[in-house]
Design a protein around this motif. Structure first.
Motif, PDB file in Angstrom:
ATOM      1  N   PRO A   1      15.193  -9.281   0.945  1.00 15.82           N
ATOM      2  CA  PRO A   1      13.933  -9.838   1.455  1.00 15.82           C
ATOM      3  C   PRO A   1      13.154  -8.775   2.242  1.00 15.82           C
ATOM      4  O   PRO A   1      13.718  -8.068   3.070  1.00 15.82           O
ATOM      5  CB  PRO A   1      14.395 -10.977   2.376  1.00 15.82           C
ATOM      6  N   GLY A   2      11.874  -8.643   1.930  1.00 12.16           N
ATOM      7  CA  GLY A   2      11.021  -7.669   2.614  1.00 12.16           C
ATOM      8  C   GLY A   2      11.087  -6.271   2.028  1.00 12.16           C
ATOM      9  O   GLY A   2      10.351  -5.387   2.457  1.00 12.16           O
ATOM     10  N   GLY A   3      11.959  -6.064   1.046  1.00 15.11           N
ATOM     11  CA  GLY A   3      12.063  -4.740   0.428  1.00 15.11           C
ATOM     12  C   GLY A   3      10.780  -4.335  -0.269  1.00 15.11           C
ATOM     13  O   GLY A   3      10.329  -3.201  -0.155  1.00 15.11           O
ATOM     14  N   LEU A   4      10.206  -5.266  -0.999  1.00 18.76           N
ATOM     15  CA  LEU A   4       8.944  -5.041  -1.704  1.00 18.76           C
ATOM     16  C   LEU A   4       7.925  -6.085  -1.282  1.00 18.76           C
ATOM     17  O   LEU A   4       8.282  -7.230  -0.997  1.00 18.76           O
ATOM     18  CB  LEU A   4       9.146  -5.124  -3.216  1.00 18.76           C
ATOM     19  N   LYS A   5       6.663  -5.696  -1.267  1.00 18.15           N
ATOM     20  CA  LYS A   5       5.579  -6.635  -1.010  1.00 18.15           C
ATOM     21  C   LYS A   5       5.068  -7.153  -2.350  1.00 18.15           C
ATOM     22  O   LYS A   5       5.372  -6.603  -3.412  1.00 18.15           O
ATOM     23  CB  LYS A   5       4.455  -5.940  -0.239  1.00 18.15           C
ATOM     24  N   GLN A   6       4.274  -8.208  -2.283  1.00 17.98           N
ATOM     25  CA  GLN A   6       3.690  -8.805  -3.482  1.00 17.98           C
ATOM     26  C   GLN A   6       3.033  -7.732  -4.354  1.00 17.98           C
ATOM     27  O   GLN A   6       2.262  -6.908  -3.856  1.00 17.98           O
ATOM     28  CB  GLN A   6       2.643  -9.851  -3.066  1.00 17.98           C
ATOM     29  N   GLY A   7       3.385  -7.718  -5.632  1.00 14.45           N
ATOM     30  CA  GLY A   7       2.776  -6.783  -6.575  1.00 14.45           C
ATOM     31  C   GLY A   7       3.416  -5.406  -6.621  1.00 14.45           C
ATOM     32  O   GLY A   7       3.056  -4.588  -7.470  1.00 14.45           O
ATOM     33  N   GLU A   8       4.362  -5.121  -5.735  1.00 17.35           N
ATOM     34  CA  GLU A   8       5.022  -3.815  -5.737  1.00 17.35           C
ATOM     35  C   GLU A   8       6.208  -3.816  -6.691  1.00 17.35           C
ATOM     36  O   GLU A   8       6.791  -4.857  -6.984  1.00 17.35           O
ATOM     37  CB  GLU A   8       5.499  -3.447  -4.324  1.00 17.35           C
TER      38      GLU A   8
ATOM     39  N   ASP B   1       1.167   6.047  11.830  1.00 17.47           N
ATOM     40  CA  ASP B   1       0.606   7.322  11.395  1.00 17.47           C
ATOM     41  C   ASP B   1       1.024   7.725   9.977  1.00 17.47           C
ATOM     42  O   ASP B   1       0.666   8.800   9.509  1.00 17.47           O
ATOM     43  CB  ASP B   1       0.957   8.442  12.380  1.00 17.47           C
ATOM     44  N   PHE B   2       1.746   6.865   9.260  1.00 19.23           N
ATOM     45  CA  PHE B   2       2.143   7.193   7.892  1.00 19.23           C
ATOM     46  C   PHE B   2       0.911   7.205   7.011  1.00 19.23           C
ATOM     47  O   PHE B   2       0.093   6.291   7.039  1.00 19.23           O
ATOM     48  CB  PHE B   2       3.165   6.191   7.347  1.00 19.23           C
ATOM     49  N   ARG B   3       0.758   8.277   6.225  1.00 17.94           N
ATOM     50  CA  ARG B   3      -0.387   8.448   5.347  1.00 17.94           C
ATOM     51  C   ARG B   3       0.059   8.399   3.887  1.00 17.94           C
ATOM     52  O   ARG B   3       0.977   9.115   3.495  1.00 17.94           O
ATOM     53  CB  ARG B   3      -1.093   9.790   5.599  1.00 17.94           C
ATOM     54  N   GLN B   4      -0.626   7.571   3.120  1.00 18.18           N
ATOM     55  CA  GLN B   4      -0.355   7.480   1.684  1.00 18.18           C
ATOM     56  C   GLN B   4      -0.823   8.772   1.020  1.00 18.18           C
ATOM     57  O   GLN B   4      -1.932   9.245   1.256  1.00 18.18           O
ATOM     58  CB  GLN B   4      -1.096   6.281   1.093  1.00 18.18           C
ATOM     59  N   ILE B   5       0.030   9.354   0.181  1.00 19.51           N
ATOM     60  CA  ILE B   5      -0.303  10.576  -0.549  1.00 19.51           C
ATOM     61  C   ILE B   5      -0.522  10.283  -2.026  1.00 19.51           C
ATOM     62  O   ILE B   5      -1.439  10.817  -2.640  1.00 19.51           O
ATOM     63  CB  ILE B   5       0.787  11.651  -0.329  1.00 19.51           C
ATOM     64  N   LEU B   6       0.291   9.425  -2.606  1.00 16.74           N
ATOM     65  CA  LEU B   6       0.123   9.070  -4.016  1.00 16.74           C
ATOM     66  C   LEU B   6      -1.111   8.207  -4.208  1.00 16.74           C
ATOM     67  O   LEU B   6      -1.376   7.307  -3.413  1.00 16.74           O
ATOM     68  CB  LEU B   6       1.339   8.293  -4.525  1.00 16.74           C
ATOM     69  N   LYS B   7      -1.847   8.462  -5.276  1.00 19.98           N
ATOM     70  CA  LYS B   7      -3.018   7.633  -5.573  1.00 19.98           C
ATOM     71  C   LYS B   7      -2.606   6.232  -6.009  1.00 19.98           C
ATOM     72  O   LYS B   7      -3.342   5.282  -5.813  1.00 19.98           O
ATOM     73  CB  LYS B   7      -3.839   8.285  -6.693  1.00 19.98           C
ATOM     74  N   THR B   8      -1.426   6.123  -6.614  1.00 17.78           N
ATOM     75  CA  THR B   8      -1.015   4.869  -7.231  1.00 17.78           C
ATOM     76  C   THR B   8      -0.412   3.842  -6.277  1.00 17.78           C
ATOM     77  O   THR B   8      -0.537   2.651  -6.508  1.00 17.78           O
ATOM     78  CB  THR B   8      -0.004   5.153  -8.359  1.00 17.78           C
ATOM     79  N   SER B   9       0.254   4.294  -5.219  1.00 13.29           N
ATOM     80  CA  SER B   9       0.874   3.332  -4.301  1.00 13.29           C
ATOM     81  C   SER B   9       1.390   4.030  -3.048  1.00 13.29           C
ATOM     82  O   SER B   9       1.535   5.244  -3.003  1.00 13.29           O
ATOM     83  CB  SER B   9       2.034   2.599  -4.991  1.00 13.29           C
ATOM     84  N   LYS B  10       1.685   3.196  -2.052  1.00 13.08           N
ATOM     85  CA  LYS B  10       2.246   3.676  -0.792  1.00 13.08           C
ATOM     86  C   LYS B  10       3.766   3.571  -0.850  1.00 13.08           C
ATOM     87  O   LYS B  10       4.305   2.551  -1.272  1.00 13.08           O
ATOM     88  CB  LYS B  10       1.712   2.819   0.359  1.00 13.08           C
ATOM     89  N   MET B  11       4.437   4.620  -0.440  1.00  5.70           N
ATOM     90  CA  MET B  11       5.892   4.587  -0.381  1.00  5.70           C
ATOM     91  C   MET B  11       6.332   3.741   0.819  1.00  5.70           C
ATOM     92  O   MET B  11       5.746   3.822   1.890  1.00  5.70           O
ATOM     93  CB  MET B  11       6.470   5.994  -0.256  1.00  5.70           C
ATOM     94  N   GLY B  12       7.388   2.948   0.642  1.00  4.48           N
ATOM     95  CA  GLY B  12       7.907   2.112   1.714  1.00  4.48           C
ATOM     96  C   GLY B  12       9.022   2.769   2.504  1.00  4.48           C
ATOM     97  O   GLY B  12       9.364   2.343   3.601  1.00  4.48           O
ATOM     98  N   SER B  13       9.597   3.850   1.940  1.00  2.00           N
ATOM     99  CA  SER B  13      10.702   4.561   2.579  1.00  2.00           C
ATOM    100  C   SER B  13      10.610   6.017   2.138  1.00  2.00           C
ATOM    101  O   SER B  13      10.305   6.289   0.971  1.00  2.00           O
ATOM    102  CB  SER B  13      12.030   3.944   2.122  1.00  2.00           C
ATOM    103  N   SER B  14      10.841   6.958   3.055  1.00  2.00           N
ATOM    104  CA  SER B  14      10.745   8.368   2.667  1.00  2.00           C
ATOM    105  C   SER B  14      11.638   9.252   3.533  1.00  2.00           C
ATOM    106  O   SER B  14      11.958   8.911   4.665  1.00  2.00           O
ATOM    107  CB  SER B  14       9.295   8.859   2.726  1.00  2.00           C
ATOM    108  N   ILE B  15      12.037  10.385   2.935  1.00  2.00           N
ATOM    109  CA  ILE B  15      12.863  11.375   3.623  1.00  2.00           C
ATOM    110  C   ILE B  15      12.323  12.764   3.317  1.00  2.00           C
ATOM    111  O   ILE B  15      11.755  13.011   2.248  1.00  2.00           O
ATOM    112  CB  ILE B  15      14.361  11.277   3.245  1.00  2.00           C
ATOM    113  N   TYR B  16      12.511  13.667   4.279  1.00  2.00           N
ATOM    114  CA  TYR B  16      11.969  15.026   4.212  1.00  2.00           C
ATOM    115  C   TYR B  16      13.011  15.992   4.780  1.00  2.00           C
ATOM    116  O   TYR B  16      13.547  15.752   5.859  1.00  2.00           O
ATOM    117  CB  TYR B  16      10.711  15.153   5.081  1.00  2.00           C
TER     118      TYR B  16
END
Length: 193
Positions: A51-58, A120-135
């Motif tokens: 639950p909450g992993g993905l939002k509607q349409g993701e 302050d998370f900024r979307q980089i992909l034009k297609t969608s926002k990442m919900g989790s990320s590592i660097y």
């Protein structure tokens, strides 16, 4: 709780990947082996089912790239990308943009398990926002030359264990970058933009 990466199979898989990287014809092919591998093996593969992993349409998917500090140190250039939109191949963003910019400034690895928790998370992909990320930074002789990144649409895909493995792959990536004389092509990457 989702299964963690098996350390026994990781060791044999790591050496298999290393051999593939060393037998690649150029630096981009070599680094593609790394970005393909981290997309495949890292992250909780069931995160999208909670639950909450993905939002509607993701829809769950993952991306990875080597993000290089440009020759003039003004941009971050995406290289050896996996699952990015074609029009964003080898894209460049300002050196201080978003969390890739944070990693350049701090030279430290970063885990954003749920990007919704970071205003302050900024979307980089034009297609969608990442919900989790590592660097994980690529450090050579004390200087940051880039970073290895992964992102997934489902929140809480990436955990501390994934970040630790990403750091190992980042260390391998910077060694390969230099072994294949990547710095010699860095100026060309900016010129082609």
């Amino acid at each position: 709780m989702a299964a963690l990466i098996n350390i026994d199979s990781f060791s044999s898989d790591f050496y298999k990947i290393l051999r593939q990287c060393l037998n690649s014809k150029n630096v981009e092919d070599s680094l593609n082996n790394i970005t393909e591998t981290v997309v495949e093996i890292l992250g909780d593969k069931s995160a999208h089912l909670r639950p909450g992993g993905l939002k509607q349409g993701e829809k769950q998917y993952a991306v990875s790239a080597i993000v290089l500090v440009s020759y003039d140190k003004k941009k971050n250039i995406f290289f050896a990308q996996q699952n990015f939109p074609k029009e964003q191949n080898r894209m460049a963003i300002p050196i201080d943009h978003g969390h890739p910019g944070h990693v350049v400034r701090t030279k430290e690895a970063l885990l954003l398990s749920n990007t919704d928790d970071y205003e302050d998370f900024r979307q980089i992909l034009k297609t969608s926002k990442m919900g989790s990320s590592i660097y994980a930074p690529l450090i050579w002789k004390g200087e940051i030359v880039g970073q290895l990144i992964c992102g997934a649409q489902a929140r809480k895909t990436y955990r501390e264990i994934d970040l630790e493995y990403l750091k190992i792959f980042a260390d391998l990536a910077v060694i390969l970058w230099n072994a294949y004389d990547g710095p010699a092509i860095l100026k060309e990457l900016v010129d082609e933009k």
